[in-house]
Design an enzyme around this catalytic site. Sequence first.
Site, PDB file in Angstrom:
ATOM      1  CB  SER A  23       7.838  -0.439  -0.031  1.00 47.30           C
ATOM      2  OG  SER A  23       8.180  -0.105  -1.361  1.00 47.30           O
ATOM      3  CG  HIS A  68      -1.121   1.914  -1.039  1.00 50.14           C
ATOM      4  ND1 HIS A  68      -0.339   0.827  -1.310  1.00 50.14           N
ATOM      5  CD2 HIS A  68      -0.493   2.982  -1.613  1.00 50.14           C
ATOM      6  CE1 HIS A  68       0.718   1.199  -2.022  1.00 50.14           C
ATOM      7  NE2 HIS A  68       0.644   2.504  -2.221  1.00 50.14           N
ATOM      8  CG  LEU A  86      -3.850  -0.213  -3.956  1.00 48.06           C
ATOM      9  CD1 LEU A  86      -5.317   0.102  -3.758  1.00 48.06           C
ATOM     10  CD2 LEU A  86      -3.010   1.060  -3.911  1.00 48.06           C
TER      11      LEU A  86
END
Length: 273
Positions: free
Chosen positions: A182, A34, A30
Amino acid sequence: MQILKSISEVLEFRKNCTGSVGFVPTMGALHAGHASLIKKSVEQNDNTIVSIFVNPTQFLPGEDLDKYPRNEVGDTKICELCGASAVFFPDANEMYGKDEPLILAPKELSSSLEGALRPGHFDGVCRVLNKFFNIIRPDRAYFGKKDAQQLTIIQNMVKNFFMNLEIVPCEIVRESDGLALSSRNSYLGDDELCYALKLSRSIMKASNLIKANELNALKIKAAMSECLEPLKVDYVAIVNRNFEPIENVELGNTIILVAAYVGKTRLIDNLWV
């Protein structure tokens, strides 16, 4: 915050939930992107469940399933700090049985771009999400707009299967230099991070051209391709919200997408116009 390891534990937790339930499906590792999804769910729902599952059915042979970054302790802490009610760490053997039917992504949306380059990927995404939606029965589920084609396919699946569920699209979160967040950015070395910025710069180039009233798709793609050199580019695409190629940008109905390799790491980015 509760940590749930089995489907039976999730069902018991869900039975005792009062009020609305938000769901944030993730593959872990995460980051702030997120976290933004989790926080939005916490703001909009009485309960928020986060799943952390590196889903094997959405990886193609030769992709990075085995080396995909995993950090259960760190992920749990992020979920707790963001205010999640529960985090679900399912086991693949419990999630998948033998000879079970596939849930297929709609062909008209999944046969181009990511679907063409990664055949079967979206089938795996739809398959696992159907399972999660049936287990958790959320009122809302939260997805980032960075995976634009995936988001569109999920919205289409929910509509076609008459699911009583709201899909909430969430904006792309970027580093201060513009790089889209990412989990796979962790694969990049310092030099590669500099090259990775070519993706976001190509997106910014497209944005600036459109602001200057350049709407011709071929001209915009050519300018983006120049920004991306010398990366190996899978595609630069300009499509409408149904993922159909268009000749001219249609304001309010266009997505500009790019996928390219930085070293061995494949990255994607996009702009919703």
